[in-house]
Design a protein around this motif. Structure first.
Motif, mmCIF file in Angstrom:
data_model
loop_
_atom_site.group_PDB
_atom_site.id
_atom_site.type_symbol
_atom_site.label_atom_id
_atom_site.label_comp_id
_atom_site.label_asym_id
_atom_site.label_seq_id
_atom_site.Cartn_x
_atom_site.Cartn_y
_atom_site.Cartn_z
ATOM 1 N N TYR A 95 0.971 -1.191 -0.067
ATOM 2 C CA TYR A 95 0.176 0.163 -0.133
ATOM 3 C C TYR A 95 0.931 1.356 0.069
ATOM 4 C CZ TYR A 95 -4.282 -2.692 0.985
ATOM 5 O OH TYR A 95 -5.605 -3.630 0.686
ATOM 6 N N VAL A 267 -3.681 -0.782 -8.162
ATOM 7 C CA VAL A 267 -5.018 -0.539 -7.711
ATOM 8 C C VAL A 267 -5.000 1.091 -7.181
ATOM 9 C CG1 VAL A 267 -6.859 -0.727 -6.371
ATOM 10 C CG2 VAL A 267 -5.503 -2.972 -6.700
ATOM 11 N N GLN A 269 -7.391 3.510 -5.284
ATOM 12 C CA GLN A 269 -8.447 4.050 -4.569
ATOM 13 C C GLN A 269 -8.544 5.357 -4.074
ATOM 14 O OE1 GLN A 269 -8.623 1.566 -1.041
ATOM 15 N NE2 GLN A 269 -10.592 2.291 -0.210
ATOM 16 N N ILE A 294 -8.144 -0.320 -11.785
ATOM 17 C CA ILE A 294 -7.364 -1.159 -11.745
ATOM 18 C C ILE A 294 -6.430 -1.237 -13.026
ATOM 19 C CG2 ILE A 294 -6.902 -3.794 -11.598
ATOM 20 C CD1 ILE A 294 -9.361 -3.908 -9.782
ATOM 21 N N TRP A 305 -15.429 1.078 -5.190
ATOM 22 C CA TRP A 305 -14.947 0.360 -3.905
ATOM 23 C C TRP A 305 -15.897 0.576 -2.761
ATOM 24 C CZ3 TRP A 305 -14.196 2.932 0.678
ATOM 25 C CH2 TRP A 305 -13.794 4.396 0.467
ATOM 26 N N THR A 331 0.852 -6.778 -6.101
ATOM 27 C CA THR A 331 0.038 -5.423 -6.258
ATOM 28 C C THR A 331 0.678 -4.489 -5.658
ATOM 29 O OG1 THR A 331 -2.080 -6.875 -6.692
ATOM 30 C CG2 THR A 331 -2.097 -4.692 -5.995
ATOM 31 N N TRP A 333 -0.861 -0.960 -4.113
ATOM 32 C CA TRP A 333 -2.481 -0.239 -3.908
ATOM 33 C C TRP A 333 -2.107 1.290 -3.462
ATOM 34 C CZ3 TRP A 333 -6.830 -3.755 -2.831
ATOM 35 C CH2 TRP A 333 -8.143 -2.915 -2.736
#
Length: 345
Positions: A95, A267, A269, A294, A305, A331, A333
């Motif tokens: 993240y 990703v 968000q 994405i 989301w 990933t 994020w």
């Protein structure tokens, strides 16, 4: 005498038949036995094993040894003085969001790999605690904001590994200046988890499906850029099935192995990010709903989301409400302010 024996034999046979015990006839060896259908037990076991051995965090198949690795998370600094960081190239999931002064910070999850140097380790914030709780994992950090530390103190379910009170599981690298020189390792953090008898079974709301990303109608996205504030921009170039990360115009790499930071999925968000009253710390909204993207396999998909409560998982859906999957792999994020829009082509 012989006649008496024959007579007794006949009597015995008649007695057995009358008691319901059949006399087994001689097997006809000239007749082939009927072959009953059989189940392919080996294939069934392999299918079950393949599901069991799939990583919760990447969807990839793991070896037996990798499956036994205790998963955990760690707060890693991302100021210019902290680069290049150690361990990020081996994380399953990373993240990235802002902390104070517009400086980004990483929150990395490790299971498959076991880097022997992770850091620089920095302090925790409430929104990082929320992410750790979503995966039900212990996390390494050094101190934190008052709000975060109070949450840890008041909630025994939060699995904090704080260097300030557990210094033997961390060390300072004398080649770097403080506070950008605090490190730990997979071995030390997993030892802490065992020493303190912490639960580290892990959980995950992530879904993985490569087939979705082979869909030709999806829009192309081979270059992705996020200008997050006046002092920090990060971008990605899609190459060899991975998105290669750049920060402030320079390719990012791992100090442990000189490996570029590269990710299968990105990703993004989007959510409200606001300054607290102290004009220093941030409030980042993780409960609620919002938009995002994405990026995977050189393509892009708009997303929605949803997170209903602090205890519930984050749900990723498309604009029609269908649940979405990532491609199998690692990933990164990004959690960014709702007013920032990524550019891609």
């Amino acid at each position: 005498m012989k006649k008496k024996l024959v007579f007794l034999f006949i009597v015995c046979c008649l007695t057995l038949i009358s008691c319901g015990i059949p006399i087994k006839p001689k097997e006809d060896t000239t007749t082939k036995k009927e072959e009953l259908p059989t189940l392919n037990v080996t294939n069934n076991i392999q299918n079950e094993q393949s599901q069991v051995n799939s990583s919760l965090y990447t969807g990839e198949q793991l070896s037996k040894e990798e499956m036994t690795n205790l998963p955990f998370m760690a707060i890693i600094e991302n100021s210019s003085s902290a680069r290049p960081q150690s361990g990020l190239s081996e994380a399953d999931l990373v993240y990235e969001t802002m902390a104070e002064g517009g400086i980004p910070r990483f929150f990395a999850l490790f299971q498959k790999n076991s880097p022997q140097k992770i850091g620089p380790i920095r302090s925790i914030r409430p929104y990082f605690i929320s992410i750790a709780q979503e995966y039900s994992l212990p996390f390494a950090h050094c101190g934190g904001s008052n709000e975060a530390l109070n949450s840890i103190k008041d909630n025994t379910s939060i699995k904090s590994i704080n260097e300030i009170v557990n210094s033997s599981y961390f060390w300072r690298d004398t080649k770097r200046k403080a506070p950008h020189n605090l490190y730990t390792s997979s071995d030390k953090i997993r030892k802490f988890i065992l020493d303190k008898n912490l639960q580290s079974n892990g959980a995950s709301f992530l879904r993985f499906d490569d087939k979705f990303w082979d869909n030709p109608p999806l829009q192309t996205a081979n270059e992705v850029s996020l200008k997050l504030n006046i002092s920090y921009t990060t971008s990605y170039i899609y190459k060899n099935n991975k998105y290669i990360k750049n920060m402030d115009g320079k390719e990012s790499f791992d100090a442990n192995n000189n490996t570029p930071l590269a990710f299968t999925n990105i990703v993004v968000q989007k959510t409200p990010v606001k300054l607290q009253e102290d004009k220093l710390h941030l409030d980042i909204t993780l409960v609620g709903s919002g938009d995002g993207y994405i990026f995977s396999k050189g393509k892009v998909k708009k997303i929605k989301w949803n997170k209903k409560s602090a205890e519930s998982p984050t749900e990723i859906i498309d604009e029609q409400g269908n649940k979405l999957s990532l491609a199998k792999g690692n990933t990164i994020w990004h959690i960014i302010d709702k007013n920032i829009e990524p550019s891609f082509k």
